[in-house]
Design a protein around this motif. Structure first.
Motif, PDB file in Angstrom:
ATOM      1  N   PRO A  96      14.303   0.437  12.167  1.00  0.00           N
ATOM      2  CA  PRO A  96      15.205  -0.164  13.169  1.00  0.00           C
ATOM      3  C   PRO A  96      16.294  -0.834  12.664  1.00  0.00           C
ATOM      4  CG  PRO A  96      13.108  -1.052  13.296  1.00  0.00           C
ATOM      5  CD  PRO A  96      12.835  -0.076  12.298  1.00  0.00           C
ATOM      6  N   THR A  97      16.093  -1.512  11.625  1.00  0.00           N
ATOM      7  CA  THR A  97      17.093  -2.359  11.031  1.00  0.00           C
ATOM      8  C   THR A  97      16.914  -1.986   9.444  1.00  0.00           C
ATOM      9  OG1 THR A  97      15.629  -4.294  10.109  1.00  0.00           O
ATOM     10  CG2 THR A  97      16.463  -4.311  12.333  1.00  0.00           C
ATOM     11  N   PRO A  98      18.113  -2.278   8.675  1.00  0.00           N
ATOM     12  CA  PRO A  98      18.110  -1.894   7.300  1.00  0.00           C
ATOM     13  C   PRO A  98      17.370  -2.750   6.426  1.00  0.00           C
ATOM     14  CG  PRO A  98      20.437  -2.372   8.225  1.00  0.00           C
ATOM     15  CD  PRO A  98      19.288  -2.770   9.389  1.00  0.00           C
ATOM     16  N   ILE A  99      16.752  -3.978   6.953  1.00  0.00           N
ATOM     17  CA  ILE A  99      15.935  -4.753   6.280  1.00  0.00           C
ATOM     18  C   ILE A  99      14.401  -4.192   6.546  1.00  0.00           C
ATOM     19  CG2 ILE A  99      14.705  -7.057   6.388  1.00  0.00           C
ATOM     20  CD1 ILE A  99      17.207  -8.303   6.908  1.00  0.00           C
ATOM     21  N   CYS A 100      14.048  -3.559   7.495  1.00  0.00           N
ATOM     22  CA  CYS A 100      12.747  -2.880   7.806  1.00  0.00           C
ATOM     23  C   CYS A 100      12.761  -1.805   6.806  1.00  0.00           C
ATOM     24  CB  CYS A 100      12.746  -2.495   9.032  1.00  0.00           C
ATOM     25  SG  CYS A 100      12.321  -3.738  10.424  1.00  0.00           S
ATOM     26  N   ALA A 101      13.946  -1.099   6.772  1.00  0.00           N
ATOM     27  CA  ALA A 101      13.805   0.266   6.150  1.00  0.00           C
ATOM     28  C   ALA A 101      13.481  -0.169   4.337  1.00  0.00           C
ATOM     29  CB  ALA A 101      15.012   0.949   6.262  1.00  0.00           C
ATOM     30  N   ALA A 102      14.024  -1.310   3.900  1.00  0.00           N
ATOM     31  CA  ALA A 102      13.942  -1.488   2.465  1.00  0.00           C
ATOM     32  C   ALA A 102      12.621  -2.689   2.229  1.00  0.00           C
ATOM     33  CB  ALA A 102      15.154  -2.034   2.097  1.00  0.00           C
ATOM     34  N   CYS A 103      11.988  -2.916   3.496  1.00  0.00           N
ATOM     35  CA  CYS A 103      11.037  -3.998   3.186  1.00  0.00           C
ATOM     36  C   CYS A 103       9.824  -3.332   2.203  1.00  0.00           C
ATOM     37  CB  CYS A 103      10.568  -4.687   4.500  1.00  0.00           C
ATOM     38  SG  CYS A 103       9.345  -6.111   4.539  1.00  0.00           S
ATOM     39  N   ASP A 104       9.126  -4.489   1.508  1.00  0.00           N
ATOM     40  CA  ASP A 104       7.894  -4.382   1.008  1.00  0.00           C
ATOM     41  C   ASP A 104       6.775  -5.233   1.503  1.00  0.00           C
ATOM     42  OD1 ASP A 104       8.523  -2.181  -0.571  1.00  0.00           O
ATOM     43  OD2 ASP A 104       9.311  -3.308  -2.287  1.00  0.00           O
ATOM     44  N   GLU A 105       7.147  -5.962   2.343  1.00  0.00           N
ATOM     45  CA  GLU A 105       6.250  -7.232   2.682  1.00  0.00           C
ATOM     46  C   GLU A 105       5.406  -6.722   4.217  1.00  0.00           C
ATOM     47  OE1 GLU A 105       6.101 -10.187   0.697  1.00  0.00           O
ATOM     48  OE2 GLU A 105       7.186  -8.569  -0.474  1.00  0.00           O
ATOM     49  N   TRP A 106       5.829  -5.786   4.633  1.00  0.00           N
ATOM     50  CA  TRP A 106       5.059  -5.327   5.902  1.00  0.00           C
ATOM     51  C   TRP A 106       3.674  -5.491   6.174  1.00  0.00           C
ATOM     52  CZ3 TRP A 106       1.826  -1.162   5.184  1.00  0.00           C
ATOM     53  CH2 TRP A 106       2.000  -0.568   4.148  1.00  0.00           C
ATOM     54  N   HIS A 107       3.135  -5.359   5.088  1.00  0.00           N
ATOM     55  CA  HIS A 107       1.653  -5.353   4.990  1.00  0.00           C
ATOM     56  C   HIS A 107       0.899  -6.725   4.953  1.00  0.00           C
ATOM     57  CE1 HIS A 107       2.727  -5.756   0.961  1.00  0.00           C
ATOM     58  NE2 HIS A 107       1.494  -6.397   0.375  1.00  0.00           N
ATOM     59  N   ARG A 108       1.743  -7.741   4.840  1.00  0.00           N
ATOM     60  CA  ARG A 108       1.271  -9.206   4.526  1.00  0.00           C
ATOM     61  C   ARG A 108       0.891  -9.695   6.034  1.00  0.00           C
ATOM     62  NH1 ARG A 108       1.562  -9.921  -0.766  1.00  0.00           N
ATOM     63  NH2 ARG A 108       3.281  -9.115  -1.797  1.00  0.00           N
ATOM     64  N   PRO A 109      -0.213 -10.666   6.077  1.00  0.00           N
ATOM     65  CA  PRO A 109      -0.465 -11.106   7.369  1.00  0.00           C
ATOM     66  C   PRO A 109       0.522 -12.260   7.634  1.00  0.00           C
ATOM     67  CG  PRO A 109      -1.981 -11.847   5.852  1.00  0.00           C
ATOM     68  CD  PRO A 109      -1.149 -10.852   5.138  1.00  0.00           C
ATOM     69  N   PRO A 153       0.834  -1.268  -0.148  1.00  0.00           N
ATOM     70  CA  PRO A 153      -0.056  -0.061  -0.010  1.00  0.00           C
ATOM     71  C   PRO A 153       0.904   1.267  -0.022  1.00  0.00           C
ATOM     72  CG  PRO A 153      -0.869  -1.479   1.701  1.00  0.00           C
ATOM     73  CD  PRO A 153       0.569  -1.984   1.104  1.00  0.00           C
ATOM     74  N   GLY A 154       0.370   2.226  -0.301  1.00  0.00           N
ATOM     75  CA  GLY A 154       0.827   3.481  -0.721  1.00  0.00           C
ATOM     76  C   GLY A 154       1.696   4.264   0.703  1.00  0.00           C
ATOM     77  N   ALA A 155       0.778   4.129   1.952  1.00  0.00           N
ATOM     78  CA  ALA A 155       1.098   4.669   3.135  1.00  0.00           C
ATOM     79  C   ALA A 155       1.401   3.383   4.090  1.00  0.00           C
ATOM     80  CB  ALA A 155      -0.163   5.363   3.705  1.00  0.00           C
ATOM     81  N   ARG A 156       2.629   3.429   4.592  1.00  0.00           N
ATOM     82  CA  ARG A 156       3.259   2.477   5.367  1.00  0.00           C
ATOM     83  C   ARG A 156       2.761   2.488   6.760  1.00  0.00           C
ATOM     84  NH1 ARG A 156       9.349  -0.025   5.389  1.00  0.00           N
ATOM     85  NH2 ARG A 156       8.739  -1.703   6.938  1.00  0.00           N
ATOM     86  N   THR A 157       2.364   1.285   7.222  1.00  0.00           N
ATOM     87  CA  THR A 157       2.072   1.222   8.575  1.00  0.00           C
ATOM     88  C   THR A 157       3.032   0.309   9.286  1.00  0.00           C
ATOM     89  OG1 THR A 157       0.336  -0.348   8.290  1.00  0.00           O
ATOM     90  CG2 THR A 157      -0.419   1.877   8.340  1.00  0.00           C
TER      91      THR A 157
END
Length: 547
Positions: A534-547, A469-473
């Protein structure tokens, strides 16, 4: 329109395989009685009918004494699809739909054969069905469902709402109930995708009654049939004694963002990093991952026994290697079976799916065998799985092994394991997507399509397009699931295939201590505060929205 409510109740076991809580106290009231009392506040219902095993009739009447309800003793053998629904729904309890092969919430709580027998003695145009432990069923939404069905055309034979499980119900016309019962199929078959008879999704058709956004987008099981749900519902009822669906939805959304259960719902355990396809294009394997394990068998049993304190705990044997290549794979399944987790999945390339491992999978009660294929045709499979040496990748051999496993299950009349072929959708295989999906739906009845991940920019990006999604949570995964690597370390994130950011090590700490410990809490707090680096992986991640 004359609409009655039918509740199929069992005081011993539930249709999802857990112990029944219908006679237990929750928030000052008994679970089954709470459900009936909430339903009784609906103004448009013509009556409420509870159907229970004959041996439980006296207990049910005692629990419901004084309630405006008719109790009907009704003995019936389990439907032939009951175990299939139980297995398929384990992995999507928090959603009204989304189970394996299209299984949905109402498959859990509706046996149309039984309700059809009720309709032989009770006059009704349609039946509202709800889970027996839906202690917060919203009477206003029930009335809206009935009004929606009354206003619909004769072509609309079923009406439902999209809400968190347990907030609303489903209305089926009496004729449809009889037809489905006579066909001996679950009600969800009406909703399911059929490759040879495609139709617009029912959620986009007039049979879908509008629901409040707060209830529609909330995640969480509002049904008192697991220990985790009992704990969260007790917490909710302490804050809101008589909440409506909007209040419940807002509470669930806030709880998901702010509250961490003592143990994760799902734990993925990497048994080894050994893999038949170390150079696979679409997932980290081999030298890109490094060598870990094989994991100690005692460690696996320790993890599973701890997680299985909750009766909805899910275990996945996977990680960044093939679990079938662990030298003691058969023993591991035996140990896990003795610990009795709720759900068990094995993720594998299927190359090593020989007769001994098949027998162990069946004996060990594995629910799902998730086979990572990525392609429909053998040439594409070879290029994706083994680009350095395509000749060693034999899709036909894997398919034959899958068919052998299916046949072995048929021979002993077991629905488990369910085979789920999986494709990682990428620029390299998207042209085979439709053939893969529909072909395996016809052949296996289930399929899984996932998007390609670059694992926080640690690997090449093979995605067709960015689906985030466009807005990160805040990341959803760090609140409900974790990955244990083959050396015993617990990764902060399942995108960390090298294990660069461990949160602790099993054996030195319990999983609960790690899950609730400082490293995990630090990363969760950063996400809550809108800081996603908080980690380089978090900063570049696109999978944060998946359950």
């Amino acid at each position: 329109m004359n609409v009655i409510a039918a509740i199929q109740a069992d005081l011993e076991v539930t249709s999802i395989g857990t112990s029944s809580r219908l006679a237990r106290e929750l928030g000052g009231g008994v679970v089954l009685r709470r459900t009936v009392e909430r339903l009784a506040r609906a103004k448009r219902l013509a009556g409420i009918h509870v159907l229970c095993p004959a041996a439980q009739e006296v207990r049910c009447r005692r629990l419901l004494d004084g309630c405006p309800v008719a109790v009907h003793p009704c003995d019936a053998p389990p439907p032939p699809w009951a175990k299939l629904v139980e297995t398929a729904r384990k992995w999507s309890l928090d959603g009204w739909r989304g189970g394996i092969g299209g299984a949905m919430l109402f498959d859990e709580c509706v046996d149309c054969r039984v309700i059809a027998r009720l309709l032989d003695s009770v006059a009704a145009d349609a039946v509202l069905v709800v889970p027996p432990a839906a202690v917060l069923i919203d009477p206003v939404l029930v009335d809206e469902l009935i009004a929606h069905r009354a206003a619909a055309t004769s072509e609309v034979r079923v009406v439902f709402m999209q809400t968190a499980p347990g907030l609303s119900g489903l209305i089926a016309d009496a004729a449809l109930v009889r037809e489905v019962g006579a066909s001996n199929i679950p009600i969800g078959w009406v909703f399911g995708y059929k490759p040879d008879a495609p139709q617009k999704d029912l959620s986009l058709q007039p049979c879908c009654c509008p629901s409040p956004a707060e209830a529609r987008y909330a995640r969480g099981r509002v049904i008192a049939d697991t220990e985790r749900a009992m704990e969260s519902l007790a917490e909710l009822l302490r804050e809101h004694s008589d909440p409506d669906a909007v209040t419940v939805g807002r509470w669930l959304t806030r709880r998901e963002a702010e509250t961490i259960d003592p143990l994760p719902r799902e734990v993925e355990i990497e048994l080894t990093t050994d893999d038949p396809y170390p150079f696979a294009l679409l997932r980290p394997r081999g030298e890109r991952v490094g060598s870990r394990g094989p994991i100690d068998v005692d460690l696996v049993e320790r993890i599973v026994r701890e997680v299985a304190r909750y009766d909805d705990a899910l275990i996945v044997l996977g990680g960044f290697g093939d679990p079938l290549r662990h030298p003691r794979f058969v023993e591991i399944l035996e140990r896990i079976a003795s610990a009795r987790p709720y759900g068990l999945c094995v993720r594998t390339a299927g190359v090593d799916l020989d007769d001994a491992r098949m027998d162990a999978i069946i004996r060990g009660g594995v629910d799902v065998v998730n086979v990572l294929l990525d392609a429909w045709t053998p040439p594409r499979y070879a290029r994706l799985q083994s680009p350095n040496d395509p000749a060693i990748a034999d899709l036909d051999a894997v398919r034959r092994a899958m068919d052998r496993l299916t046949e072995r299950c048929r021979e002993i009349q077991s629905v488990k394991p369910i085979l789920i072929p999986e494709m990682t959708k990428s620029a390299e295989n998207v042209d085979e997507l439709d053939a893969f999906h529909d072909g395996w739906m016809r052949h296996a009845g289930a399929v899984n399509i996932v998007g390609a991940s670059h694992f926080g920019r640690q690997t090449a990006d093979h995605a067709v397009m960015n689906m985030a999604p466009g807005a990160r949570t805040g990341c959803r995964r760090i609140r409900s699931r974790c990955l244990v690597l083959a050396d015993g370390r617990v990764a902060l994130c399942d995108q960390d295939f090298r294990g660069m950011h461990p949160a602790g090590r099993i054996g030195e700490q319990s999983l609960e201590d790690i899950w609730r410990g400082t490293p995990f809490e630090r990363i969760r707090e950063a996400h809550r505060a809108g800081r996603f680096d908080p980690t380089p992986i978090c900063a570049a991640c696109d999978e944060w929205h998946r359950p």
